[in-house]
Write a protein that holds these residues in place. Structure first.
Motif, PDB file in Angstrom:
ATOM      1  N   ILE A   1      42.717  55.609  41.682  1.00  0.00           N
ATOM      2  CA  ILE A   1      41.325  55.591  41.233  1.00  0.00           C
ATOM      3  C   ILE A   1      40.473  56.098  42.385  1.00  0.00           C
ATOM      4  CG2 ILE A   1      39.387  54.160  40.512  1.00  0.00           C
ATOM      5  CD1 ILE A   1      41.390  52.242  39.251  1.00  0.00           C
ATOM      6  N   LEU A   2      39.644  57.104  42.112  1.00  0.00           N
ATOM      7  CA  LEU A   2      38.715  57.654  43.094  1.00  0.00           C
ATOM      8  C   LEU A   2      37.322  57.410  42.549  1.00  0.00           C
ATOM      9  CD1 LEU A   2      40.467  61.108  43.405  1.00  0.00           C
ATOM     10  CD2 LEU A   2      40.800  59.151  44.906  1.00  0.00           C
ATOM     11  N   GLY A   3      36.418  56.836  43.357  1.00  0.00           N
ATOM     12  CA  GLY A   3      35.095  56.586  42.817  1.00  0.00           C
ATOM     13  C   GLY A   3      34.076  56.099  43.808  1.00  0.00           C
ATOM     14  N   GLU A   4      32.956  55.616  43.252  1.00  0.00           N
ATOM     15  CA  GLU A   4      31.832  55.130  44.048  1.00  0.00           C
ATOM     16  C   GLU A   4      32.018  53.703  44.526  1.00  0.00           C
ATOM     17  OE1 GLU A   4      28.048  55.352  42.137  1.00  0.00           O
ATOM     18  OE2 GLU A   4      28.208  57.487  41.776  1.00  0.00           O
ATOM     19  N   ARG A   5      32.472  52.818  43.579  1.00  0.00           N
ATOM     20  CA  ARG A   5      32.497  51.395  43.908  1.00  0.00           C
ATOM     21  C   ARG A   5      33.635  50.713  43.162  1.00  0.00           C
ATOM     22  NH1 ARG A   5      28.991  46.920  41.904  1.00  0.00           N
ATOM     23  NH2 ARG A   5      28.289  48.454  40.374  1.00  0.00           N
ATOM     24  N   VAL A   6      34.297  49.771  43.827  1.00  0.00           N
ATOM     25  CA  VAL A   6      35.369  48.977  43.223  1.00  0.00           C
ATOM     26  C   VAL A   6      35.181  47.524  43.639  1.00  0.00           C
ATOM     27  CG1 VAL A   6      37.856  48.492  43.245  1.00  0.00           C
ATOM     28  CG2 VAL A   6      37.060  50.844  43.101  1.00  0.00           C
TER      29      VAL A   6
ATOM     30  N   ALA B   1      33.452  45.400  56.680  1.00  0.00           N
ATOM     31  CA  ALA B   1      34.151  46.359  57.531  1.00  0.00           C
ATOM     32  C   ALA B   1      33.729  47.772  57.143  1.00  0.00           C
ATOM     33  CB  ALA B   1      35.655  46.199  57.371  1.00  0.00           C
ATOM     34  N   ILE B   2      33.521  48.609  58.139  1.00  0.00           N
ATOM     35  CA  ILE B   2      33.120  49.992  57.936  1.00  0.00           C
ATOM     36  C   ILE B   2      34.336  50.894  58.139  1.00  0.00           C
ATOM     37  CG2 ILE B   2      31.563  51.826  58.724  1.00  0.00           C
ATOM     38  CD1 ILE B   2      30.171  49.378  57.398  1.00  0.00           C
ATOM     39  N   ASP B   3      34.444  51.954  57.308  1.00  0.00           N
ATOM     40  CA  ASP B   3      35.614  52.846  57.304  1.00  0.00           C
ATOM     41  C   ASP B   3      36.873  51.995  57.286  1.00  0.00           C
ATOM     42  OD1 ASP B   3      34.093  55.172  57.325  1.00  0.00           O
ATOM     43  OD2 ASP B   3      33.956  55.175  59.510  1.00  0.00           O
ATOM     44  N   ALA B   4      37.045  51.276  56.175  1.00  0.00           N
ATOM     45  CA  ALA B   4      38.027  50.208  56.122  1.00  0.00           C
ATOM     46  C   ALA B   4      39.081  50.422  55.048  1.00  0.00           C
ATOM     47  CB  ALA B   4      37.304  48.882  55.878  1.00  0.00           C
ATOM     48  N   SER B   5      40.114  49.570  55.134  1.00  0.00           N
ATOM     49  CA  SER B   5      41.156  49.535  54.115  1.00  0.00           C
ATOM     50  C   SER B   5      41.693  48.112  54.019  1.00  0.00           C
ATOM     51  CB  SER B   5      42.291  50.505  54.450  1.00  0.00           C
ATOM     52  OG  SER B   5      42.953  50.095  55.624  1.00  0.00           O
ATOM     53  N   VAL B   6      42.304  47.814  52.873  1.00  0.00           N
ATOM     54  CA  VAL B   6      42.883  46.495  52.653  1.00  0.00           C
ATOM     55  C   VAL B   6      44.042  46.626  51.668  1.00  0.00           C
ATOM     56  CG1 VAL B   6      41.279  45.906  50.775  1.00  0.00           C
ATOM     57  CG2 VAL B   6      42.340  44.073  52.096  1.00  0.00           C
ATOM     58  N   GLU B   7      45.045  45.774  51.812  1.00  0.00           N
ATOM     59  CA  GLU B   7      46.180  45.713  50.897  1.00  0.00           C
ATOM     60  C   GLU B   7      46.091  44.395  50.136  1.00  0.00           C
ATOM     61  OE1 GLU B   7      48.926  47.908  50.734  1.00  0.00           O
ATOM     62  OE2 GLU B   7      48.086  49.258  52.226  1.00  0.00           O
ATOM     63  N   ALA B   8      46.243  44.470  48.792  1.00  0.00           N
ATOM     64  CA  ALA B   8      46.221  43.257  47.972  1.00  0.00           C
ATOM     65  C   ALA B   8      47.006  43.494  46.699  1.00  0.00           C
ATOM     66  CB  ALA B   8      44.784  42.865  47.638  1.00  0.00           C
TER      67      ALA B   8
ATOM     68  N   GLY C   1      31.556  53.561  48.532  1.00  0.00           N
ATOM     69  CA  GLY C   1      31.561  54.830  49.255  1.00  0.00           C
ATOM     70  C   GLY C   1      32.927  55.459  49.385  1.00  0.00           C
ATOM     71  N   ASP C   2      33.164  56.546  48.678  1.00  0.00           N
ATOM     72  CA  ASP C   2      34.432  57.277  48.737  1.00  0.00           C
ATOM     73  C   ASP C   2      35.632  56.347  48.586  1.00  0.00           C
ATOM     74  OD1 ASP C   2      33.008  59.608  49.102  1.00  0.00           O
ATOM     75  OD2 ASP C   2      33.151  59.537  51.286  1.00  0.00           O
ATOM     76  N   VAL C   3      35.610  55.546  47.545  1.00  0.00           N
ATOM     77  CA  VAL C   3      36.648  54.542  47.322  1.00  0.00           C
ATOM     78  C   VAL C   3      37.914  55.204  46.784  1.00  0.00           C
ATOM     79  CG1 VAL C   3      37.262  52.471  46.024  1.00  0.00           C
ATOM     80  CG2 VAL C   3      34.937  52.765  46.868  1.00  0.00           C
TER      81      VAL C   3
ATOM     82  N   ILE D   1      33.862  47.938  53.109  1.00  0.00           N
ATOM     83  CA  ILE D   1      34.568  46.912  52.351  1.00  0.00           C
ATOM     84  C   ILE D   1      34.021  45.550  52.768  1.00  0.00           C
ATOM     85  CG2 ILE D   1      36.763  45.741  51.981  1.00  0.00           C
ATOM     86  CD1 ILE D   1      38.148  48.414  52.141  1.00  0.00           C
ATOM     87  N   SER D   2      33.665  44.744  51.775  1.00  0.00           N
ATOM     88  CA  SER D   2      33.180  43.378  52.010  1.00  0.00           C
ATOM     89  C   SER D   2      34.202  42.409  51.436  1.00  0.00           C
ATOM     90  CB  SER D   2      31.833  43.148  51.321  1.00  0.00           C
ATOM     91  OG  SER D   2      30.882  44.078  51.767  1.00  0.00           O
TER      92      SER D   2
END
Length: 131
Positions: free
Chosen positions: A95-100, A54-61, A84-86, A71-72
């Protein structure tokens, strides 16, 4: 009045775009739709439909919110990768960063090149593991 004659044309255009967007997101395989709550602007599939991208995405977990440019979600392993702008947010942490990478099954979060904390105090790290 030129503004009034253009307005119905724009309204038709925006309604058409909304219908096309609704149709494209409704083509998700049922197995991925049931197993994930990934939301985004556009969706594609990899590895024979096992990975939802998903592009320009969000998820709850697990009580956390994850947002990123990409988000894959792997439906077989349950692993969520964000790039990207996680922004990963829980009740007490941001947490702000490149990859999670998240594995909700074992409640593991691994973040790379990040700032971690709460406003106004953040710490930086190349990698952080939270379990």
């Amino acid at each position: 009045m030129p503004g009034r004659t253009l307005s119905p044309i724009l309204a038709f255009f925006f309604c058409s775009v909304a219908v096309i967007a609704a149709e494209s997101t409704s083509k998700l395989p049922e197995s991925l739709g049931k197993n994930s709550n990934v939301q985004g602007q556009s969706f594609t599939y990899e590895e024979n439909g096992k990975v939802l991208v998903a592009i320009d995405a969000s998820v709850e977990a697990n009580g956390a919110h994850l947002a990123a440019k990409k988000i894959s979600f792997n439906s077989e392993t349950g692993i969520i990768d964000a790039e990207g702008d996680v922004v990963y947010t829980t009740k007490n942490l941001r947490i702000l960063g490149e990859r999670v990478t998240m594995n909700p099954k074992i409640d593991l979060v691994v973040a790379y090149n990040v700032k971690i904390g709460r406003n106004p105090t953040y710490f930086t790290a190349e990698e952080i593991r939270i379990q």
